[in-house]
Design a protein around this motif. Sequence first.
Motif, PDB file in Angstrom:
ATOM      1  N   ALA A  43       0.828  -1.205   0.000  1.00  0.00           N
ATOM      2  CA  ALA A  43       0.000   0.000   0.000  1.00  0.00           C
ATOM      3  C   ALA A  43       0.867   1.262   0.000  1.00  0.00           C
ATOM      4  O   ALA A  43       0.538   2.243  -0.676  1.00  0.00           O
ATOM      5  N   ILE A  44       1.972   1.227   0.723  1.00  0.00           N
ATOM      6  CA  ILE A  44       2.896   2.365   0.724  1.00  0.00           C
ATOM      7  C   ILE A  44       3.513   2.550  -0.658  1.00  0.00           C
ATOM      8  O   ILE A  44       3.663   3.674  -1.137  1.00  0.00           O
ATOM      9  N   GLN A  45       3.857   1.439  -1.319  1.00  0.00           N
ATOM     10  CA  GLN A  45       4.409   1.537  -2.668  1.00  0.00           C
ATOM     11  C   GLN A  45       3.398   2.125  -3.646  1.00  0.00           C
ATOM     12  O   GLN A  45       3.745   2.968  -4.474  1.00  0.00           O
ATOM     13  N   ILE A  46       2.148   1.693  -3.547  1.00  0.00           N
ATOM     14  CA  ILE A  46       1.097   2.245  -4.412  1.00  0.00           C
ATOM     15  C   ILE A  46       0.899   3.728  -4.102  1.00  0.00           C
ATOM     16  O   ILE A  46       0.756   4.551  -5.014  1.00  0.00           O
ATOM     17  N   PHE A  47       0.900   4.079  -2.824  1.00  0.00           N
ATOM     18  CA  PHE A  47       0.780   5.485  -2.427  1.00  0.00           C
ATOM     19  C   PHE A  47       1.916   6.317  -3.017  1.00  0.00           C
ATOM     20  O   PHE A  47       1.695   7.417  -3.521  1.00  0.00           O
ATOM     21  N   ASN A  48       3.149   5.796  -2.963  1.00  0.00           N
ATOM     22  CA  ASN A  48       4.293   6.513  -3.520  1.00  0.00           C
ATOM     23  C   ASN A  48       4.167   6.691  -5.034  1.00  0.00           C
ATOM     24  O   ASN A  48       4.539   7.736  -5.571  1.00  0.00           O
ATOM     25  N   ILE A  49       3.657   5.675  -5.721  1.00  0.00           N
ATOM     26  CA  ILE A  49       3.472   5.787  -7.175  1.00  0.00           C
ATOM     27  C   ILE A  49       2.427   6.858  -7.489  1.00  0.00           C
ATOM     28  O   ILE A  49       2.644   7.697  -8.371  1.00  0.00           O
ATOM     29  N   VAL A  50       1.320   6.848  -6.775  1.00  0.00           N
ATOM     30  CA  VAL A  50       0.277   7.864  -6.996  1.00  0.00           C
ATOM     31  C   VAL A  50       0.830   9.255  -6.688  1.00  0.00           C
ATOM     32  O   VAL A  50       0.618  10.215  -7.443  1.00  0.00           O
ATOM     33  N   LYS A  51       1.568   9.356  -5.596  1.00  0.00           N
ATOM     34  CA  LYS A  51       2.189  10.626  -5.226  1.00  0.00           C
ATOM     35  C   LYS A  51       3.162  11.084  -6.313  1.00  0.00           C
ATOM     36  O   LYS A  51       3.183  12.262  -6.677  1.00  0.00           O
TER      37      LYS A  51
END
Length: 175
Positions: A90-98
């Motif tokens: 979830a953190i990786q997905i958040f970083n990609i969206v960011k």
Amino acid sequence: MQINSNMKKTWTTVNKFQEIATSFLMILLPCMVFYQVLLRYVFKAPLMGIEEIMIFPTIWLYMLGGANASMERNHITCGILTLYIKGDRAIQIFNIVKGILALGVSCWLTYWSYWYFSYSLSVWKFTDLVGLPLFFGECAILVGLVLMTIYTAVEMGDYMIRFVKHDKEKEEEAA
């Protein structure tokens, strides 16, 4: 392999130039202020227009400093959402969206800075007192935002590579 070597040399050269320019400007500005204070208050002979001259290194230092923060990934962030996101994926997905959002905003600002650069080049304005072309300060906006956009794209690419590598590692562990 030659392409990677050339890209690495270019990347290193740009970073080194940025470092040298920023260091030079960080030394130049306090020296100019000291010179101005010395002339004005010690010798009672103020140098007219030094404030106008100081605008140029200030703008360049500000924009190159922002690009340097982008390069080093030292952005000012709030980071509250990362406190509530528990899973690594979830953190990786958040970083990609960011990263995607940051790249979108950066591209948009770079587009507008190019428009401003073109306008500044066509109008060719001058400072009031000294008569220096404002173009040399205004082009710093485009240079800084182009560098920030490149660094943001690289950061987003790193987030995506980590995400894909994480998936491959999970598949290998399962097999």
